[in-house]
Design an enzyme around this catalytic site. Structure first.
Site, PDB file in Angstrom:
ATOM      1  N   PRO A 456       0.525  -0.685   0.078  1.00  0.00           N
ATOM      2  CA  PRO A 456      -0.252   0.308   0.087  1.00  0.00           C
ATOM      3  C   PRO A 456       0.806   1.371  -0.427  1.00  0.00           C
ATOM      4  CG  PRO A 456      -0.214  -0.979   1.573  1.00  0.00           C
ATOM      5  CD  PRO A 456       0.537  -1.956   1.012  1.00  0.00           C
ATOM      6  N   ASP A 632       6.035   2.410   2.021  1.00  0.00           N
ATOM      7  CA  ASP A 632       5.042   0.541   2.626  1.00  0.00           C
ATOM      8  C   ASP A 632       4.706   1.487   3.361  1.00  0.00           C
ATOM      9  OD1 ASP A 632       3.656  -1.220   3.744  1.00  0.00           O
ATOM     10  OD2 ASP A 632       4.944  -2.715   2.985  1.00  0.00           O
ATOM     11  N   HIS A 633       3.111   1.796   3.523  1.00  0.00           N
ATOM     12  CA  HIS A 633       2.407   2.725   4.332  1.00  0.00           C
ATOM     13  C   HIS A 633       2.066   1.469   5.913  1.00  0.00           C
ATOM     14  CE1 HIS A 633      -0.039   5.590   6.987  1.00  0.00           C
ATOM     15  NE2 HIS A 633      -0.722   5.717   6.379  1.00  0.00           N
ATOM     16  N   ARG A 634       1.863  -0.072   5.705  1.00  0.00           N
ATOM     17  CA  ARG A 634       2.365  -0.606   6.502  1.00  0.00           C
ATOM     18  C   ARG A 634       3.360  -1.375   7.652  1.00  0.00           C
ATOM     19  NH1 ARG A 634       2.276  -6.001   2.855  1.00  0.00           N
ATOM     20  NH2 ARG A 634       3.919  -4.763   2.513  1.00  0.00           N
ATOM     21  N   VAL A 636       4.929   1.713   7.878  1.00  0.00           N
ATOM     22  CA  VAL A 636       5.487   3.448   8.059  1.00  0.00           C
ATOM     23  C   VAL A 636       4.579   4.438   8.358  1.00  0.00           C
ATOM     24  CG1 VAL A 636       7.252   5.270   7.341  1.00  0.00           C
ATOM     25  CG2 VAL A 636       8.059   3.309   6.722  1.00  0.00           C
TER      26      VAL A 636
END
Ligand code: CAO
Length: 660
Positions: A456, A632-634, A636
């Site tokens: 994501p 990667d929004h998972r 960070v």
């Protein structure tokens, strides 16, 4: 809570039946009617359901054991819930026999094959199979030279409604076989020759087809009620299906359909078996009272039939799923068989849909396969005599899920649930040339697709004021060149990113493959995207935080050259913590780079230009470097990214800080 010993229920008088599958283990929680074990006689297999909900304390049988009615199967710690009879458990331990619905054998037995004697040779012929003609031989269970005992299965036949094992009429040695799988046989056809064990068997001891009782499992027949004596309609209702409500999984007819006596009207499914409900008469379907997904019980209306011969002629058979028993005299073996093997019937049906009818599996296994969308004919059986178990189905699913795409093209074009891009004939629109992609290009494309689909992405943008940096770089360029190093903005970016990674360690991580952990890295290795004639590669510079600008400049130019010359080794491209992708020498004002998994962030560098900057009093010219940070929004979150980015641009704006 109380413990009870669960015994084998009434299994129709069968003795010493083999345990072929144990569906539970100590500690398992089971619901009422969950399958505990599967038994298999030489004629049928049956799932034994739990009589109560609870926790399995211990299993008292093993695969291969031979057990009979009353044998202890397991110890169950009952939960405070209703048992199979709908009674609330009162906490007293009990070993009373559970009144379970008698399991339904899935394979119909027929009379032993008839035999014709010639000296010590026995010519085995197909017995009375109720007048059915041209039945498929789906399995030849013996080979020439095999010794068989009387009653051993020699053939399995399958009509479109049932499968039937043909047992040997005598003990002996098979000397020739006259049929093979796929052949069609009818009553009286000679199928094999046996040499009797006792040299010459007495004809009197042979089984006479006419006098033999045909052992079948009688199945559900619709209960018919005559709606009005003068009327020619017939209300067809659900017959005795042995207790609780079951799902309607298929309506096999539509209003207006003309059906024959015995044609399947609907298919029902409990958690133990599926059953076809046949039409009790020939006629025309006038209306249907149920739909797929409904739950029905005995006597619920199914449909109304306009009966061809008049309703007053309709009989009212009322049968139930029961233990093996002889059919009514007027019922032919094939007819009985056709009604007797609901599981097989449904399997036949599903075979047409590619679900594997010609496989050997019990009802619970078939149900599991249906629920998981597994085609049983693709499942490898590890069970006895090629019988597919639940574990086989689960192993099949596991293997499929773990299977890598068979080729890169598959990886390129599809992900789970991602619609494929339609193929286009580009030549229709003008001249084209089709060129083969290099292996590297295909690999890059597959990796990009994988990263794009898995991560994501969030991309943030900022401009770094590199005016002072560029001034310093220009002043150092000549000096660097003397040592053979070209000082571009890249080593400054490398150094600044390494410092930012140390400052904001949430960027220097990878998500663990188990989905449960984060891997925090204590080293700072940074990859640089290098465009080469064959595609993009990312060599990695080790320990960037520990190296000076000139060393970084030198290493990056060596690696970039190696990349362009196609001389990078796999180790040169491994172990990166972060990537810099610079299009600064080419142009552009910004782009959204794709995270290079398993790293969690990448910096995109565009071309620096001089822009007017408001210093509070006036616009002054400053060299601004457009940067884009994808992460990667998972791993960070936005606040961390904001801090990372601000710190990075601060470092680039004040080159002195890079030496701190
Ligand atoms: N802004 C303005 N000028 C820049 C710049 C920037 N951001 N970055 C580099 N330049 C200048 C350099 O200073 C150099 O000019 P001078 O010779 O006058 O100093 C010139 O552009 C060429 O630089 P370079 O490309 O030789 O060296 P580099 O260190 O900047 O880049 C490398 C090295 C390997 C990153 C580069 O050669 C490369 O391959 N870039 C392509 C990266 C790529 O394709 N990324 C893909 C992005 S997404 O698919």
């Amino acid at each position: 809570m109380a413990n009870q010993t669960v015994p084998v229920p009434d299994i129709g008088g069968a003795e010493n039946v083999e345990v072929i599958e144990i569906a539970v283990s100590p500690g398992d929680i089971v619901a009422v009617e969950d399958t505990l074990i599967t038994l298999e006689s030489d004629k049928a297999s049956m799932d034994i359901p739990s009589p109560a909900a609870g926790k399995v304390i211990s299993v008292l049988v093993s695969i291969g054991d031979n057990i009979s009615e009353g044998s202890a199967i397991l110890e169950l710690e009952e939960s405070d819930s209703k048992n199979i009879n709908g009674e609330r458990n009162n906490g007293r331990a009990t070993s009373a026999k559970p009144e379970v619905a008698t399991p339904e054998p899935e394979v119909v037995a027929v009379a032993p094959a008839a035999s014709q004697f010639a000296g010590d040779e026995i010519s085995v012929v197909i017995p009375d199979i109720g007048g059915a003609e041209g039945i498929d031989v789906i399995e030849v269970c013996v080979a020439v030279g095999d010794s068989v005992d009387e009653g051993d299965s020699i053939l399995v036949l399958e009509s479109d409604k049932a499968s039937m094992e043909v047992p040997s009429p005598a003990s002996g040695t098979v000397t020739s076989i006259r049929v093979k799988e796929g052949d069609k046989v009818s009553e009286g056809d000679s199928v094999l020759v046996l040499v009797s064990v006792d040299a010459v068997a007495s004809p009197a001891s042979s089984v006479s087809p006419a006098s033999s009782s045909v052992s079948v499992v009688e199945s559900v027949n619709p209960v018919e009620t005559i709606s009005a004596p003068a009327s020619k309609t017939l209300d067809v209702t659900v017959p005795d299906i042995g207790g609780s409500a079951v799902d309607v999984i298929e309506i096999s007819v539509r209003v207006g359909d003309v059906v024959e006596d015995g044609d399947t009207l609907i298919v029902l499914e409990s958690d133990k078996a599926s059953m076809e409900i046949p039409s009790p008469k020939a006629g025309k379907v006038l209306s249907i009272s149920i739909q797929e997904g409904d739950k029905v019980s005995q006597d619920n209306p199914i449909l109304v039939l306009e009966v061809s011969g008049g309703a007053e002629e309709a009989s009212t058979p009322s049968t139930s799923v029961s233990a093996p028993t002889s059919p009514p005299p007027q019922q032919s073996a094939a007819k009985a068989a056709s009604q007797a093997s609901p599981e097989k019937s449904t399997a036949s049906e599903s075979a047409a849909k590619g679900s594997g009818s010609d496989v050997y599996a019990g009802p619970a296994v078939r149900k599991l396969a249906r629920q998981l969308g597994v085609n049983l004919s693709e499942v490898k059986a590890a069970g006895p005599r090629g019988r597919i178990s639940k574990d086989d189905v689960k192993a099949f699913v596991k293997t499929r899920l773990q299977k890598k795409p068979e080729n890169l093209a598959a990886a390129l074009s599809s992900g789970v649930g991602i619609p494929q891009v339609p193929e286009v004939d580009f030549a229709k629109f003008g001249e084209v040339e089709v060129e083969k992609m290099s292996k590297l290009s295909k690999m890059i494309a597959a990796n990009m697709t994988r990263n794009w689909l898995n991560v994501p992405h969030v991309t943030q943008f900022d401009d770094a004021d590199v005016t002072d940096l560029e001034e310093f770089r220009s002043s150092m360029k000549k000096e660097a060149e003397k040592t053979g190093v070209k000082l571009t903005p890249l080593p400054f970016l490398l150094k600044a990113c390494a410092m930012a990674l140390n400052q904001e360690p949430s960027f220097n991580v990878s998500l663990h493959a188990d989905g449960e952990h984060i891997v925090r890295k204590k080293h700072v290795h940074i990859g640089i995207a290098v465009a080469t004639p064959t595609g993009l590669v990312v060599p990695v510079i080790r320990d960037v935080d520990k190296k000076g600008l000139l060393q970084l400049a030198e290493e990056s130019s060596i690696l970039a050259k190696k990349a362009r010359d196609g001389k990078l080794l796999p180790k040169d491209m491994q172990g990166g913590c972060f990537t810099i992708s610079s299009l600064g020498a080419i142009g552009g004002t910004g782009f959204t780079p794709i995270v290079n998994c398993p790293e969690v962030a990448i910096l995109g560098v565009s071309k620096s230009t001089i822009k007017p900057f408001w210093d509070g009093e006036a616009f002054i010219p400053r060299q601004m470097l457009p940067l884009s940070l994808s992460y990667d929004h998972r791993a960070v979150n936005g606040a961390d990214a904001g801090r990372f980015f601000t710190y990075l641009t601060t470092l680039l704006a004040d080159v002195r800080r890079l030496s701190l």
